[in-house]
Design a protein around this motif. Structure first.
Motif, PDB file in Angstrom:
ATOM      1  N   PRO A  93     -19.862  31.070  42.371  1.00 42.02           N
ATOM      2  CA  PRO A  93     -18.846  30.189  42.928  1.00 42.02           C
ATOM      3  C   PRO A  93     -18.020  29.493  41.854  1.00 42.02           C
ATOM      4  N   ALA A  94     -16.768  29.211  42.219  1.00 38.12           N
ATOM      5  CA  ALA A  94     -15.906  28.404  41.376  1.00 38.12           C
ATOM      6  C   ALA A  94     -15.626  27.049  42.009  1.00 38.12           C
ATOM      7  N   THR A  95     -16.343  26.730  43.071  1.00 35.98           N
ATOM      8  CA  THR A  95     -16.146  25.434  43.719  1.00 35.98           C
ATOM      9  C   THR A  95     -16.453  24.275  42.775  1.00 35.98           C
ATOM     10  N   PHE A  96     -17.293  24.512  41.771  1.00 35.44           N
ATOM     11  CA  PHE A  96     -17.605  23.436  40.823  1.00 35.44           C
ATOM     12  C   PHE A  96     -16.400  23.085  39.956  1.00 35.44           C
ATOM     13  N   LEU A  97     -15.362  23.909  39.994  1.00 35.86           N
ATOM     14  CA  LEU A  97     -14.125  23.603  39.271  1.00 35.86           C
ATOM     15  C   LEU A  97     -13.192  22.706  40.076  1.00 35.86           C
ATOM     16  N   GLY A  98     -13.559  22.438  41.339  1.00 35.49           N
ATOM     17  CA  GLY A  98     -12.709  21.673  42.228  1.00 35.49           C
ATOM     18  C   GLY A  98     -12.778  20.171  42.013  1.00 35.49           C
ATOM     19  N   ALA A  99     -11.971  19.462  42.783  1.00 38.83           N
ATOM     20  CA  ALA A  99     -11.781  18.023  42.599  1.00 38.83           C
ATOM     21  C   ALA A  99     -13.070  17.227  42.711  1.00 38.83           C
ATOM     22  N   ALA A 100     -13.868  17.487  43.747  1.00 32.93           N
ATOM     23  CA  ALA A 100     -15.055  16.660  43.981  1.00 32.93           C
ATOM     24  C   ALA A 100     -16.116  16.871  42.917  1.00 32.93           C
ATOM     25  N   GLU A 122     -29.578   4.087  36.063  1.00 35.79           N
ATOM     26  CA  GLU A 122     -28.762   2.929  36.417  1.00 35.79           C
ATOM     27  C   GLU A 122     -28.142   3.031  37.813  1.00 35.79           C
ATOM     28  N   GLY A 123     -28.462   4.085  38.568  1.00 34.17           N
ATOM     29  CA  GLY A 123     -27.881   4.205  39.899  1.00 34.17           C
ATOM     30  C   GLY A 123     -27.974   5.615  40.446  1.00 34.17           C
ATOM     31  N   THR A 124     -27.351   5.826  41.593  1.00 36.27           N
ATOM     32  CA  THR A 124     -27.407   7.104  42.309  1.00 36.27           C
ATOM     33  C   THR A 124     -26.003   7.584  42.628  1.00 36.27           C
ATOM     34  N   LEU A 125     -25.798   8.888  42.488  1.00 38.23           N
ATOM     35  CA  LEU A 125     -24.534   9.527  42.824  1.00 38.23           C
ATOM     36  C   LEU A 125     -24.772  10.521  43.962  1.00 38.23           C
ATOM     37  N   THR A 126     -24.034  10.381  45.059  1.00 38.17           N
ATOM     38  CA  THR A 126     -24.064  11.345  46.150  1.00 38.17           C
ATOM     39  C   THR A 126     -22.911  12.320  45.967  1.00 38.17           C
ATOM     40  N   VAL A 127     -23.248  13.606  45.902  1.00 42.15           N
ATOM     41  CA  VAL A 127     -22.297  14.671  45.576  1.00 42.15           C
ATOM     42  C   VAL A 127     -21.906  15.407  46.859  1.00 42.15           C
ATOM     43  N   PRO A 128     -20.601  15.610  47.107  1.00 38.31           N
ATOM     44  CA  PRO A 128     -20.184  16.317  48.325  1.00 38.31           C
ATOM     45  C   PRO A 128     -20.656  17.769  48.357  1.00 38.31           C
ATOM     46  N   ASP A 129     -20.501  18.394  49.506  1.00 36.39           N
ATOM     47  CA  ASP A 129     -20.899  19.774  49.741  1.00 36.39           C
ATOM     48  C   ASP A 129     -20.346  20.690  48.647  1.00 36.39           C
ATOM     49  N   ASN A 149     -20.141  23.778  48.542  1.00 35.19           N
ATOM     50  CA  ASN A 149     -19.453  24.946  49.091  1.00 35.19           C
ATOM     51  C   ASN A 149     -17.960  24.674  49.267  1.00 35.19           C
ATOM     52  N   ASN A 150     -17.562  23.430  49.084  1.00 37.57           N
ATOM     53  CA  ASN A 150     -16.160  23.027  49.225  1.00 37.57           C
ATOM     54  C   ASN A 150     -15.610  22.538  47.897  1.00 37.57           C
ATOM     55  N   PHE A 151     -14.299  22.508  47.796  1.00 39.22           N
ATOM     56  CA  PHE A 151     -13.646  22.023  46.579  1.00 39.22           C
ATOM     57  C   PHE A 151     -13.408  20.517  46.620  1.00 39.22           C
ATOM     58  N   GLY A 152     -13.274  19.972  47.828  1.00 44.06           N
ATOM     59  CA  GLY A 152     -12.993  18.556  47.975  1.00 44.06           C
ATOM     60  C   GLY A 152     -14.185  17.783  48.502  1.00 44.06           C
ATOM     61  N   GLY A 153     -13.913  16.597  49.045  1.00 41.51           N
ATOM     62  CA  GLY A 153     -14.965  15.704  49.516  1.00 41.51           C
ATOM     63  C   GLY A 153     -14.917  14.398  48.754  1.00 41.51           C
ATOM     64  N   THR A 154     -15.650  13.423  49.245  1.00 47.27           N
ATOM     65  CA  THR A 154     -15.654  12.093  48.625  1.00 47.27           C
ATOM     66  C   THR A 154     -17.027  11.770  48.055  1.00 47.27           C
ATOM     67  N   PRO A 155     -17.172  11.740  46.734  1.00 51.32           N
ATOM     68  CA  PRO A 155     -18.440  11.297  46.143  1.00 51.32           C
ATOM     69  C   PRO A 155     -18.656   9.817  46.436  1.00 51.32           C
ATOM     70  N   GLN A 156     -19.925   9.418  46.378  1.00 50.97           N
ATOM     71  CA  GLN A 156     -20.265   7.999  46.522  1.00 50.97           C
ATOM     72  C   GLN A 156     -21.247   7.607  45.431  1.00 50.97           C
ATOM     73  N   ILE A 157     -21.139   6.363  45.013  1.00 53.11           N
ATOM     74  CA  ILE A 157     -22.015   5.865  43.963  1.00 53.11           C
ATOM     75  C   ILE A 157     -22.583   4.512  44.386  1.00 53.11           C
ATOM     76  N   ARG A 158     -23.814   4.260  43.976  1.00 53.22           N
ATOM     77  CA  ARG A 158     -24.431   2.952  44.199  1.00 53.22           C
ATOM     78  C   ARG A 158     -25.291   2.632  42.980  1.00 53.22           C
ATOM     79  N   ARG A 159     -24.850   1.651  42.239  1.00 56.21           N
ATOM     80  CA  ARG A 159     -25.545   1.278  41.007  1.00 56.21           C
ATOM     81  C   ARG A 159     -26.654   0.276  41.302  1.00 56.21           C
ATOM     82  N   ALA A 160     -27.550   0.161  40.344  1.00 57.37           N
ATOM     83  CA  ALA A 160     -28.674  -0.768  40.473  1.00 57.37           C
ATOM     84  C   ALA A 160     -28.161  -2.162  40.818  1.00 57.37           C
ATOM     85  N   GLY A 161     -28.730  -2.762  41.861  1.00 63.24           N
ATOM     86  CA  GLY A 161     -28.376  -4.117  42.247  1.00 63.24           C
ATOM     87  C   GLY A 161     -27.186  -4.225  43.164  1.00 63.24           C
TER      88      GLY A 161
END
Length: 369
Positions: free
Chosen positions: A122-129, A261-268, A270-282
């Motif tokens: 896959p080349a989806t890892f080259l995408g925006a998300a 120092e925190g957690t990163l939620t990575v979008p699907d 299989n897609n090029f887009g999506g919205t990552p989310q982050i939540r740092r310690a505290g």
């Protein structure tokens, strides 16, 4: 600008999005398409304004073709890739690189002998998300990655795919079908894998096709359809990966990376887009991450464009054969670990692909061998 000539082999379901997108790149020209069923090739040529439709043999024999895009079924990936390389073409294939690690090694050997390049979806890892997530990790926003989880859970493809039987044969199943997206995304974020263990089973011996035109046909299942793995990365992170065609419903993240120092939620992946989310310690809640990179739509074909640009610029392409071979060995190792009840130390490694630029760049007009 130097324009590289592309020939597409395999005019099935996935070819439409490739042919649509490949027309957007100024340094590529799709000159021919081929299929075992010549009528399908002719239909795609008419649909997308391709110069000619031809047989596979005719396409491979054409000295004007620089890059072969291999969109055949997984069982044919390695054979078609070797033929293209032996014909003096660079090749970019759909995932997986091959349906066995041995065949993947043979493709790499053929590339070395022919002094040609191999690229692979896959080349989806080259995408925006995914590139935004790479930027977050590299910037240290979650600290040092220590662990992760990845889930691809569904109930198979017989409910929607027009010809789903091959998904239940060797080279298919949830790991070989969808695993490349997840494992490649993880390598983009964390680097190569060192050691693997896992368990695998086929929960149902038969599947009934519900989609047209083959509704009612029975598929004999000959590959695992539920696999759970533990991947030990060279960087020290430990990731749990579960892929399944046996789950009706689930409420789990696609990928999460857990750092000091925190957690990163990575979008699907299989897609090029999506919205990552982050939540740092505290922090009391999750925060969306603004995309930092382009290519948020379905950009299948981007890997081919990057391969061509890399040929012209004399650099390493990102969705390269070494990465694809390493992903293939990871998947092969999950099944071997289940069969042997042991950890499997990988024999391959790979370079973490270079990050994409944050803006769209044109290919340099610098032809190289």
């Amino acid at each position: 600008m130097t324009v590289l000539q592309v020939g597409v082999i395999g005019c099935g379901n996935i070819s439409a999005i490739y042919l649509k997108n490949l027309r957007k790149y100024e340094h590529l020209h799709v000159a021919a398409c081929a299929d075992l069923d010549l009528s399908r090739a002719k239909a795609r040529a008419a649909e997308f304004g391709i110069d000619r439709a031809c047989t596979v043999e005719e396409l491979l024999a054409d000295p004007a073709i620089d890059i072969v895009v291999n969109l055949t079924i997984p069982a044919a990936h390695a054979d078609v890739a070797r033929q293209a390389l032996q014909a003096g073409k660079h090749v970019y294939g759909e995932k997986p690189l091959a349906i066995s690690f041995a065949d993947g090694l043979a493709v790499q050997a053929a590339a070395k002998s022919a002094e040609r390049r191999v690229g692979s979806a896959p080349a989806t890892f080259l995408g925006a998300a995914q590139q935004t997530c790479r930027h977050v990790v590299d910037a240290g926003a979650i600290g040092k990655p220590v662990a992760g989880t990845a889930f691809m859970l569904c109930h198979g493809h017989e409910h929607w795919h027009p010809d789903p039987a091959f998904y239940y044969q060797p080279g298919g199943g949830p790991l070989f079908d969808m695993g490349p997206y997840y494992i490649t995304a993880l390598i983009n974020l964390l680097g190569p894998v060192r050691r693997v263990t896992g368990s695998a089973r086929a929960s149902f011996s038969e599947r009934v096709i519900r989609s047209q035109p083959k509704a009612g046909e029975v598929i004999q299942v000959n590959t695992p359809t539920h696999l759970a793995a533990v991947l030990d990365f060279e960087c020290g992170a430990i990731v749990t990966l579960v892929t399944s065609f046996d789950v009706w419903h689930a409420n789990v993240p696609c990928i999460e990376i857990y750092g000091t120092e925190g957690t990163l939620t990575v979008p699907d992946p299989n897609n090029f887009g999506g919205t990552p989310q982050i939540r740092r310690a505290g922090e009391p809640q999750w925060q969306p991450v603004t995309l930092t990179h382009p290519y948020a739509e379905n950009e299948r074909g981007l890997g081919v464009a990057d391969l061509a640009e890399a040929i012209l610029q004399g650099r390493t392409h990102r969705a390269n054969g070494g990465l694809a071979l390493h992903v293939l060995e990871v998947m092969d190792a999950v099944i071997r670990a289940s069969e042997t009840g042991a950890h499997v130390i990988l024999t391959t490694t790979c370079e973490r692909p270079a990050p994409m630029p944050a803006t769209v760049a044109a290919a340099a007009d610098t032809p190289t061998a």
